[in-house]
Design a protein around this motif. Structure first.
Motif, PDB file in Angstrom:
ATOM      1  N   LYS A  10      -2.285   9.284   7.834  1.00 52.13           N
ATOM      2  CA  LYS A  10      -1.903   9.627   6.451  1.00 52.13           C
ATOM      3  C   LYS A  10      -1.348   8.374   5.758  1.00 52.13           C
ATOM      4  O   LYS A  10      -0.563   7.630   6.356  1.00 52.13           O
ATOM      5  N   ILE A  11      -1.773   8.148   4.543  1.00 58.52           N
ATOM      6  CA  ILE A  11      -1.357   6.938   3.817  1.00 58.52           C
ATOM      7  C   ILE A  11       0.039   7.179   3.234  1.00 58.52           C
ATOM      8  O   ILE A  11       0.253   8.131   2.478  1.00 58.52           O
ATOM      9  N   ALA A  12       0.976   6.290   3.594  1.00 65.75           N
ATOM     10  CA  ALA A  12       2.357   6.469   3.145  1.00 65.75           C
ATOM     11  C   ALA A  12       2.738   5.380   2.144  1.00 65.75           C
ATOM     12  O   ALA A  12       2.127   4.309   2.110  1.00 65.75           O
ATOM     13  N   TYR A  13       3.761   5.688   1.368  1.00 70.78           N
ATOM     14  CA  TYR A  13       4.322   4.668   0.467  1.00 70.78           C
ATOM     15  C   TYR A  13       5.191   3.721   1.280  1.00 70.78           C
ATOM     16  O   TYR A  13       6.106   4.162   1.979  1.00 70.78           O
ATOM     17  N   GLU A  14       4.895   2.438   1.221  1.00 68.42           N
ATOM     18  CA  GLU A  14       5.712   1.463   1.959  1.00 68.42           C
ATOM     19  C   GLU A  14       6.362   0.434   1.047  1.00 68.42           C
ATOM     20  O   GLU A  14       7.069  -0.446   1.525  1.00 68.42           O
ATOM     21  N   PRO A  16       6.325  -2.432  -2.481  1.00 66.07           N
ATOM     22  CA  PRO A  16       5.578  -3.626  -2.882  1.00 66.07           C
ATOM     23  C   PRO A  16       5.548  -4.718  -1.823  1.00 66.07           C
ATOM     24  O   PRO A  16       4.637  -5.533  -1.798  1.00 66.07           O
ATOM     25  N   GLY A  17       6.552  -4.734  -0.936  1.00 65.24           N
ATOM     26  CA  GLY A  17       6.609  -5.808   0.061  1.00 65.24           C
ATOM     27  C   GLY A  17       5.674  -5.590   1.242  1.00 65.24           C
ATOM     28  O   GLY A  17       5.434  -6.510   2.032  1.00 65.24           O
ATOM     29  N   SER A  18       5.126  -4.396   1.365  1.00 67.24           N
ATOM     30  CA  SER A  18       4.318  -4.102   2.558  1.00 67.24           C
ATOM     31  C   SER A  18       3.004  -4.889   2.560  1.00 67.24           C
ATOM     32  O   SER A  18       2.376  -5.074   1.527  1.00 67.24           O
ATOM     33  N   ARG A  19       2.636  -5.348   3.745  1.00 67.13           N
ATOM     34  CA  ARG A  19       1.333  -6.027   3.876  1.00 67.13           C
ATOM     35  C   ARG A  19       0.356  -5.149   4.655  1.00 67.13           C
ATOM     36  O   ARG A  19      -0.703  -5.611   5.070  1.00 67.13           O
ATOM     37  N   ASN A  20       0.739  -3.904   4.868  1.00 67.64           N
ATOM     38  CA  ASN A  20      -0.156  -2.965   5.551  1.00 67.64           C
ATOM     39  C   ASN A  20      -1.222  -2.514   4.552  1.00 67.64           C
ATOM     40  O   ASN A  20      -0.905  -1.839   3.570  1.00 67.64           O
ATOM     41  N   PRO A  21      -2.478  -2.875   4.775  1.00 64.59           N
ATOM     42  CA  PRO A  21      -3.505  -2.516   3.780  1.00 64.59           C
ATOM     43  C   PRO A  21      -3.639  -1.009   3.596  1.00 64.59           C
ATOM     44  O   PRO A  21      -4.052  -0.541   2.535  1.00 64.59           O
ATOM     45  N   ILE A 356      -6.636   3.618  -2.593  1.00 69.58           N
ATOM     46  CA  ILE A 356      -5.279   3.038  -2.611  1.00 69.58           C
ATOM     47  C   ILE A 356      -5.160   2.084  -3.800  1.00 69.58           C
ATOM     48  O   ILE A 356      -4.177   2.113  -4.554  1.00 69.58           O
ATOM     49  N   LEU A 357      -6.189   1.263  -3.989  1.00 68.48           N
ATOM     50  CA  LEU A 357      -6.191   0.333  -5.131  1.00 68.48           C
ATOM     51  C   LEU A 357      -6.061   1.110  -6.451  1.00 68.48           C
ATOM     52  O   LEU A 357      -5.217   0.785  -7.293  1.00 68.48           O
ATOM     53  N   GLY A 358      -6.888   2.139  -6.614  1.00 73.16           N
ATOM     54  CA  GLY A 358      -6.873   2.902  -7.864  1.00 73.16           C
ATOM     55  C   GLY A 358      -5.536   3.599  -8.088  1.00 73.16           C
ATOM     56  O   GLY A 358      -4.984   3.579  -9.194  1.00 73.16           O
ATOM     57  N   MET A 359      -5.007   4.208  -7.047  1.00 70.61           N
ATOM     58  CA  MET A 359      -3.759   4.974  -7.203  1.00 70.61           C
ATOM     59  C   MET A 359      -2.581   4.038  -7.451  1.00 70.61           C
ATOM     60  O   MET A 359      -1.712   4.323  -8.280  1.00 70.61           O
ATOM     61  N   ASP A 360      -2.551   2.908  -6.745  1.00 77.36           N
ATOM     62  CA  ASP A 360      -1.474   1.936  -6.979  1.00 77.36           C
ATOM     63  C   ASP A 360      -1.568   1.346  -8.386  1.00 77.36           C
ATOM     64  O   ASP A 360      -0.549   1.113  -9.048  1.00 77.36           O
TER      65      ASP A 360
END
Ligand code: XUL
Ligand code: CO
Length: 438
Positions: A10-14, A16-21, A356-360
């Protein structure tokens, strides 16, 4: 049931500092912004066709993407596996809605009765998935452009039998939309337009298109559809001249044919730029006419003159989009990612990355649009720019109390005529940049 995207959690909010793609950097669904959670502000939807059906083919090359989703060969087994894939995908991303064409769900049979039976069967399964997950239908539509029978349009066809067939397809797509509880029903123009006036009676065709829409409204209301119908404007492609060129043209068409109470617009970013407008322009025209219903959130490429359907990545555009949406008091529809992966981005992970790109991008757009509104300098300036209409002769003009003679008398007594106040565009653009980048 075995997962289809087992390698993706499941894709979680991490943050702006996260580097987890495989994490959100800006979309934090429960974060409250301007009184509502991000999830409520941003009713994201998955487009069945691009995400579950499109396999990377283009005019020069064949498929690059495997969208079998583990199905054994067989028409309905693949249709079912797409449902499983779609719901797992939406759940893992926290997407609450989907949009569909009839022919995205199942391949058409030669006989319309068999096609409809397939749709009935599959939609029973979709409902089961919706109940299990809480995911909902944003809108449905009928694909009236891919089949050869629509080579000269559907509602605008020169063949009365094709018109009748299109009506049957709309009827079934409306049945499905109501069955799935869709918020809206879309008419994108497809091949409603023309290539040459040498063989086309534009007035005749437009009257027929409007009549098809009228019959759709009558039937939809009869079977309990209480949502909005939408026209999705687009200026060209596939036809050279599409009848629903842009928001203004579509609104004129709806008003001309008495459809404006039942219809709103579904504004797509890539279609706006193809029409020579900005995305914001189209949203603004729809909104000021009380007709901003839903959004197809994608992006074109200004270097290319066709519909590239890329995922939104431009924060400036997303900010101005959310600015219009917030000012309109939100959407009754949603934000449908009518977007597809690039042909060379062919993995399952790429599918997630795209969303993820679109939602961010839209989360950032929301945050920045709220900041722009709270900052107030833009609103203040626009108000001030028209201040000459608040008092004196300006106020009389606004109250429609003048005549040309009275204004001519007024003008003849002027000692001097000053230039209107500066538009201050560069200042305003720097305000936007300061909100975006600090
Ligand atoms: C085509 C397009 C369609 C509509 C639905 O450019 O945008 O996918 O959104 O038919
Ligand atoms: Co679209």
């Amino acid at each position: 049931m075995a997962e289809i995207f087992g390698e993706i959690k499941k894709i979680a909010y991490e943050g702006p500092g996260s580097r987890n793609p495989l994490s959100f950097k800006h979309y934090d669904p429960e974060r409250v912004v301007a009184g509502k959670s991000m999830r409520e502000h941003l009713p994201f939807a998955m487009a069945w066709w691009h995400n579950l059906c499109y396999c990377g083919q283009d005019m020069f090359g064949s498929i690059t993407m495997d969208k079998s989703f583990g199905a054994q060969p067989g028409i309905m087994t693949h249709a079912y596996s797409k449902v499983d894939a779609g719901f797992e995908f939406m759940q893992k991303l926290g997407i609450d809605y989907f949009c569909f064409h009839d022919t995205d769900l199942i391949p058409e049979a030669c006989d319309i009765n068999e096609t409809n039976a397939r749709l009935d069967e599959l939609s029973d399964y979709i409902i089961k998935k919706m109940q299990e997950t809480g995911i909902r239908c944003l809108w449905g539509t009928a694909n009236m452009f891919s089949s050869p029978r629509y080579l000269s349009g559907a509602g605008s066809s020169n063949s009365a039998d094709v018109f009748a067939f299109a009506a049957a397809q709309v009827k079934k797509a409306l049945d499905l939309t109501v069955k799935l509880g869709g918020r809206g029903y879309v008419f994108w123009g497809g091949r409603e337009g023309y290539e040459t006036l040498l063989n086309t009676d534009v007035k005749f065709e437009q009257e027929n298109v409007a009549y098809l829409m009228k019959m759709a409204v009558a039937y939809g209301r009869k079977i309990g559809f209480s949502g909005d119908f939408y026209i999705e404007p687009k200026p060209k492609e596939p036809m050279k001249h599409q009848y629903d060129f842009d928001a203004a043209t579509s609104i004129g068409f709806l008003k001309q044919h008495g459809l404006e109470k039942d219809f709103k617009l579904n504004i797509e970013s890539n279609h706006a730029t193809l029409a020579g407008h900005t995305f914001q322009h189209e949203l603004h025209i729809a909104s000021m006419n009380g007709m901003l219903g839903s959004v197809d959130a994608n992006s074109g490429d200004l270097l290319l003159g066709w519909d590239t359907d890329e995922f939104p990545k431009n924060v400036y555009d997303a900010t101005m989009c959310m600015y219009e949406i917030l000012k309109a008091g939100g959407l009754s529809g949603g934000l449908n990612f009518d977007a597809k992966n690039r042909r060379a981005s062919y993995t399952h992970e790429d599918m997630f990355q795209a969303y993820i790109l679109g939602m961010d991008t839209f989360a950032l757009g929301l945050i920045k649009a709220v900041a722009l509104i709270e900052d107030g300098r833009i609103d203040e300036f626009v108000k001030e720019r028209y201040a000459s209409f608040s008092t004196g002769i300006g106020a009389k003009i606004r109250r429609k109390e003048t005549t040309l003679e009275k204004l001519a008398d007024y003008a003849s007594e002027m000692k001097s005529l000053e230039l209107p106040g500066s538009g201050r565009q560069e200042y305003l653009e720097s305000v936007v940049n300061s909100i975006l980048f600090g």
